[in-house]
Design a protein around this motif. Sequence first.
Motif, PDB file in Angstrom:
ATOM      1  N   ASN A 269     -16.457 -16.269 -15.086  1.00 56.85           N
ATOM      2  CA  ASN A 269     -16.300 -15.551 -16.344  1.00 56.85           C
ATOM      3  C   ASN A 269     -17.436 -14.562 -16.604  1.00 56.85           C
ATOM      4  O   ASN A 269     -17.515 -13.969 -17.670  1.00 56.85           O
ATOM      5  CB  ASN A 269     -16.153 -16.526 -17.516  1.00 56.85           C
ATOM      6  CG  ASN A 269     -14.716 -16.964 -17.671  1.00 56.85           C
ATOM      7  OD1 ASN A 269     -13.795 -16.163 -17.583  1.00 56.85           O
ATOM      8  ND2 ASN A 269     -14.517 -18.251 -17.887  1.00 56.85           N
ATOM      9  N   ASP A 270     -18.291 -14.368 -15.634  1.00 61.03           N
ATOM     10  CA  ASP A 270     -19.341 -13.358 -15.705  1.00 61.03           C
ATOM     11  C   ASP A 270     -18.751 -12.029 -15.226  1.00 61.03           C
ATOM     12  O   ASP A 270     -18.274 -11.923 -14.094  1.00 61.03           O
ATOM     13  CB  ASP A 270     -20.513 -13.779 -14.814  1.00 61.03           C
ATOM     14  CG  ASP A 270     -21.654 -12.788 -14.833  1.00 61.03           C
ATOM     15  OD1 ASP A 270     -21.470 -11.666 -14.314  1.00 61.03           O
ATOM     16  OD2 ASP A 270     -22.725 -13.135 -15.348  1.00 61.03           O
ATOM     17  N   TYR A 271     -18.763 -11.024 -16.081  1.00 56.57           N
ATOM     18  CA  TYR A 271     -18.141  -9.727 -15.769  1.00 56.57           C
ATOM     19  C   TYR A 271     -18.682  -9.133 -14.467  1.00 56.57           C
ATOM     20  O   TYR A 271     -17.915  -8.713 -13.599  1.00 56.57           O
ATOM     21  CB  TYR A 271     -18.368  -8.753 -16.928  1.00 56.57           C
ATOM     22  CG  TYR A 271     -17.751  -7.397 -16.682  1.00 56.57           C
ATOM     23  CD1 TYR A 271     -16.413  -7.162 -16.986  1.00 56.57           C
ATOM     24  CD2 TYR A 271     -18.482  -6.359 -16.120  1.00 56.57           C
ATOM     25  CE1 TYR A 271     -15.829  -5.928 -16.756  1.00 56.57           C
ATOM     26  CE2 TYR A 271     -17.912  -5.128 -15.875  1.00 56.57           C
ATOM     27  CZ  TYR A 271     -16.587  -4.910 -16.196  1.00 56.57           C
ATOM     28  OH  TYR A 271     -16.011  -3.702 -15.947  1.00 56.57           O
TER      29      TYR A 271
ATOM     30  N   GLY B  14     -17.267  -9.274  -6.773  1.00 56.85           N
ATOM     31  CA  GLY B  14     -16.643 -10.090  -5.755  1.00 56.85           C
ATOM     32  C   GLY B  14     -15.137 -10.158  -5.773  1.00 56.85           C
ATOM     33  O   GLY B  14     -14.515 -10.347  -4.737  1.00 56.85           O
ATOM     34  N   GLY B  15     -14.553 -10.031  -6.923  1.00 56.19           N
ATOM     35  CA  GLY B  15     -13.121 -10.271  -7.015  1.00 56.19           C
ATOM     36  C   GLY B  15     -12.269  -9.050  -6.749  1.00 56.19           C
ATOM     37  O   GLY B  15     -12.721  -7.914  -6.851  1.00 56.19           O
ATOM     38  N   LEU B  16     -11.017  -9.302  -6.404  1.00 57.14           N
ATOM     39  CA  LEU B  16     -10.046  -8.226  -6.211  1.00 57.14           C
ATOM     40  C   LEU B  16      -9.048  -8.171  -7.352  1.00 57.14           C
ATOM     41  O   LEU B  16      -8.418  -7.157  -7.582  1.00 57.14           O
ATOM     42  CB  LEU B  16      -9.288  -8.416  -4.891  1.00 57.14           C
ATOM     43  CG  LEU B  16     -10.100  -8.240  -3.628  1.00 57.14           C
ATOM     44  CD1 LEU B  16      -9.247  -8.555  -2.407  1.00 57.14           C
ATOM     45  CD2 LEU B  16     -10.668  -6.840  -3.538  1.00 57.14           C
ATOM     46  N   ASP B  17      -8.917  -9.278  -8.062  1.00 55.88           N
ATOM     47  CA  ASP B  17      -7.955  -9.369  -9.146  1.00 55.88           C
ATOM     48  C   ASP B  17      -8.518  -8.674 -10.388  1.00 55.88           C
ATOM     49  O   ASP B  17      -9.661  -8.217 -10.403  1.00 55.88           O
ATOM     50  CB  ASP B  17      -7.668 -10.847  -9.438  1.00 55.88           C
ATOM     51  CG  ASP B  17      -6.330 -11.065 -10.108  1.00 55.88           C
ATOM     52  OD1 ASP B  17      -5.675 -10.077 -10.491  1.00 55.88           O
ATOM     53  OD2 ASP B  17      -5.936 -12.238 -10.262  1.00 55.88           O
TER      54      ASP B  17
ATOM     55  N   THR C 140     -16.464  -5.317  -1.161  1.00 56.23           N
ATOM     56  CA  THR C 140     -16.298  -4.020  -1.805  1.00 56.23           C
ATOM     57  C   THR C 140     -17.467  -3.111  -1.440  1.00 56.23           C
ATOM     58  O   THR C 140     -18.619  -3.555  -1.404  1.00 56.23           O
ATOM     59  CB  THR C 140     -16.212  -4.192  -3.338  1.00 56.23           C
ATOM     60  OG1 THR C 140     -15.152  -5.105  -3.620  1.00 56.23           O
ATOM     61  CG2 THR C 140     -15.935  -2.875  -4.029  1.00 56.23           C
ATOM     62  N   GLU C 141     -17.172  -1.846  -1.172  1.00 61.53           N
ATOM     63  CA  GLU C 141     -18.184  -0.897  -0.701  1.00 61.53           C
ATOM     64  C   GLU C 141     -19.395  -0.776  -1.620  1.00 61.53           C
ATOM     65  O   GLU C 141     -20.493  -0.474  -1.154  1.00 61.53           O
ATOM     66  CB  GLU C 141     -17.566   0.484  -0.494  1.00 61.53           C
ATOM     67  CG  GLU C 141     -17.141   1.164  -1.784  1.00 61.53           C
ATOM     68  CD  GLU C 141     -16.590   2.568  -1.572  1.00 61.53           C
ATOM     69  OE1 GLU C 141     -17.081   3.304  -0.698  1.00 61.53           O
ATOM     70  OE2 GLU C 141     -15.644   2.927  -2.296  1.00 61.53           O
ATOM     71  N   THR C 142     -19.231  -1.007  -2.903  1.00 58.87           N
ATOM     72  CA  THR C 142     -20.342  -0.879  -3.839  1.00 58.87           C
ATOM     73  C   THR C 142     -21.250  -2.105  -3.854  1.00 58.87           C
ATOM     74  O   THR C 142     -22.323  -2.066  -4.454  1.00 58.87           O
ATOM     75  CB  THR C 142     -19.821  -0.626  -5.271  1.00 58.87           C
ATOM     76  OG1 THR C 142     -18.890  -1.663  -5.600  1.00 58.87           O
ATOM     77  CG2 THR C 142     -19.171   0.737  -5.379  1.00 58.87           C
TER      78      THR C 142
ATOM     79  N   MET D 165      -9.046   1.766   2.543  1.00 56.43           N
ATOM     80  CA  MET D 165      -9.419   2.851   1.653  1.00 56.43           C
ATOM     81  C   MET D 165      -8.743   2.690   0.302  1.00 56.43           C
ATOM     82  O   MET D 165      -7.554   2.378   0.231  1.00 56.43           O
ATOM     83  CB  MET D 165      -9.100   4.200   2.284  1.00 56.43           C
ATOM     84  CG  MET D 165      -9.916   4.434   3.535  1.00 56.43           C
ATOM     85  SD  MET D 165      -9.782   6.041   4.347  1.00 56.43           S
ATOM     86  CE  MET D 165      -8.304   6.753   3.781  1.00 56.43           C
ATOM     87  N   ALA D 166      -9.543   2.881  -0.752  1.00 55.65           N
ATOM     88  CA  ALA D 166      -9.060   2.782  -2.129  1.00 55.65           C
ATOM     89  C   ALA D 166      -8.305   1.478  -2.354  1.00 55.65           C
ATOM     90  O   ALA D 166      -7.261   1.443  -2.977  1.00 55.65           O
ATOM     91  CB  ALA D 166      -8.201   3.992  -2.487  1.00 55.65           C
ATOM     92  N   GLY D 167      -8.867   0.376  -1.865  1.00 57.22           N
ATOM     93  CA  GLY D 167      -8.201  -0.919  -1.928  1.00 57.22           C
ATOM     94  C   GLY D 167      -8.500  -1.737  -3.162  1.00 57.22           C
ATOM     95  O   GLY D 167      -7.906  -2.786  -3.352  1.00 57.22           O
ATOM     96  N   LYS D 168      -9.424  -1.260  -4.000  1.00 52.77           N
ATOM     97  CA  LYS D 168      -9.766  -2.023  -5.199  1.00 52.77           C
ATOM     98  C   LYS D 168      -9.958  -1.065  -6.366  1.00 52.77           C
ATOM     99  O   LYS D 168     -10.713  -0.099  -6.280  1.00 52.77           O
ATOM    100  CB  LYS D 168     -11.065  -2.816  -4.981  1.00 52.77           C
ATOM    101  CG  LYS D 168     -11.501  -3.582  -6.213  1.00 52.77           C
ATOM    102  CD  LYS D 168     -12.793  -4.336  -5.983  1.00 52.77           C
ATOM    103  CE  LYS D 168     -13.218  -5.031  -7.277  1.00 52.77           C
ATOM    104  NZ  LYS D 168     -14.448  -5.779  -7.099  1.00 52.77           N
ATOM    105  N   TRP D 169      -9.270  -1.327  -7.451  1.00 50.67           N
ATOM    106  CA  TRP D 169      -9.443  -0.576  -8.691  1.00 50.67           C
ATOM    107  C   TRP D 169     -10.548  -1.259  -9.483  1.00 50.67           C
ATOM    108  O   TRP D 169     -10.472  -2.453  -9.780  1.00 50.67           O
ATOM    109  CB  TRP D 169      -8.136  -0.565  -9.482  1.00 50.67           C
ATOM    110  CG  TRP D 169      -8.241   0.131 -10.790  1.00 50.67           C
ATOM    111  CD1 TRP D 169      -8.265  -0.460 -12.027  1.00 50.67           C
ATOM    112  CD2 TRP D 169      -8.343   1.534 -11.017  1.00 50.67           C
ATOM    113  NE1 TRP D 169      -8.362   0.496 -12.994  1.00 50.67           N
ATOM    114  CE2 TRP D 169      -8.417   1.736 -12.404  1.00 50.67           C
ATOM    115  CE3 TRP D 169      -8.379   2.646 -10.176  1.00 50.67           C
ATOM    116  CZ2 TRP D 169      -8.525   2.989 -12.975  1.00 50.67           C
ATOM    117  CZ3 TRP D 169      -8.481   3.899 -10.739  1.00 50.67           C
ATOM    118  CH2 TRP D 169      -8.553   4.066 -12.121  1.00 50.67           C
ATOM    119  N   SER D 170     -11.601  -0.525  -9.801  1.00 48.71           N
ATOM    120  CA  SER D 170     -12.732  -1.119 -10.499  1.00 48.71           C
ATOM    121  C   SER D 170     -13.370  -0.106 -11.434  1.00 48.71           C
ATOM    122  O   SER D 170     -13.768   0.980 -10.997  1.00 48.71           O
ATOM    123  CB  SER D 170     -13.779  -1.594  -9.482  1.00 48.71           C
ATOM    124  OG  SER D 170     -14.897  -2.153 -10.121  1.00 48.71           O
TER     125      SER D 170
END
Length: 180
Positions: A26-28, A34-37, A128-130, A150-155
Motif C-alpha cells: 500500500n506504499d505508493y 515494482g508493480g505492473l497493475d 521497469t526502466e525507471t 517497449m511501452a509495457g507499463k503505464w505509470s
Amino acid sequence: MMFATKRLILRELRQSDWPVILDMFNDYEFQENGGLDFTVPRGNEFIERWSGWAKTCLLFTIIEEKESLRFVGFTALHMPIAKNRDADFTIGVIRAQWGKGYGTEATEWVVEYGFRALNLHRISLWVTETNVRAISVYKTIGFAEEGRKMAGKWSDGRWLDQVMMGIVEDGRSLKNLERT
C-alpha cells in the motif's frame, strides 16, 4: 526452513507477516517501482490472491534483519514450466530498508541457491526502466539485459519500457558469488 546471509535471515512466510506485507504493497512508491497493475489501495482480496501465488513458488522467503528481526521484504522464485529450469525472480523491499544493500545481499543468495541447490539453469526477471537502482543491482550480480517490452507499463501519465534480464548458470552472465 530458514536461511542466513551475513546480515539477513530468509525464512518461511507466516500468517503474522500479512499486515506488514499489506502495508508494503500500500506504499505508493513501492507499487509504482515494482508493480505492473494499477497503483491502488490493497486489501484482504489482494492478500488472498497474493497468498495463492506465493504458495505456487518454487522458493518464497521473507527477508528479515538478522540482528533486529525487522521485516525487510520478500523474495520469490516462480517456475511455471519446470522442464526448462528457468525461474522468474521477484524481490520486494520495504521502502524504510532501501539503500542498505539488503536487496543485493538477498538477490545474491537467491541466485546462488537457485543454481546450486535447486538445479536451475537460468533465472529471469522483469524490471521497469525507471527503477535504475534495481537494474544496477541486477547487473552487479551478473544479470544481463535480454530485451525490452517497449511501452509495457503505464505509470504516472506516461508509458515506460519493461526490461527483461536474465542470468544463466553456465557462467555466460553469472559472476562469481561468494558463499555465505
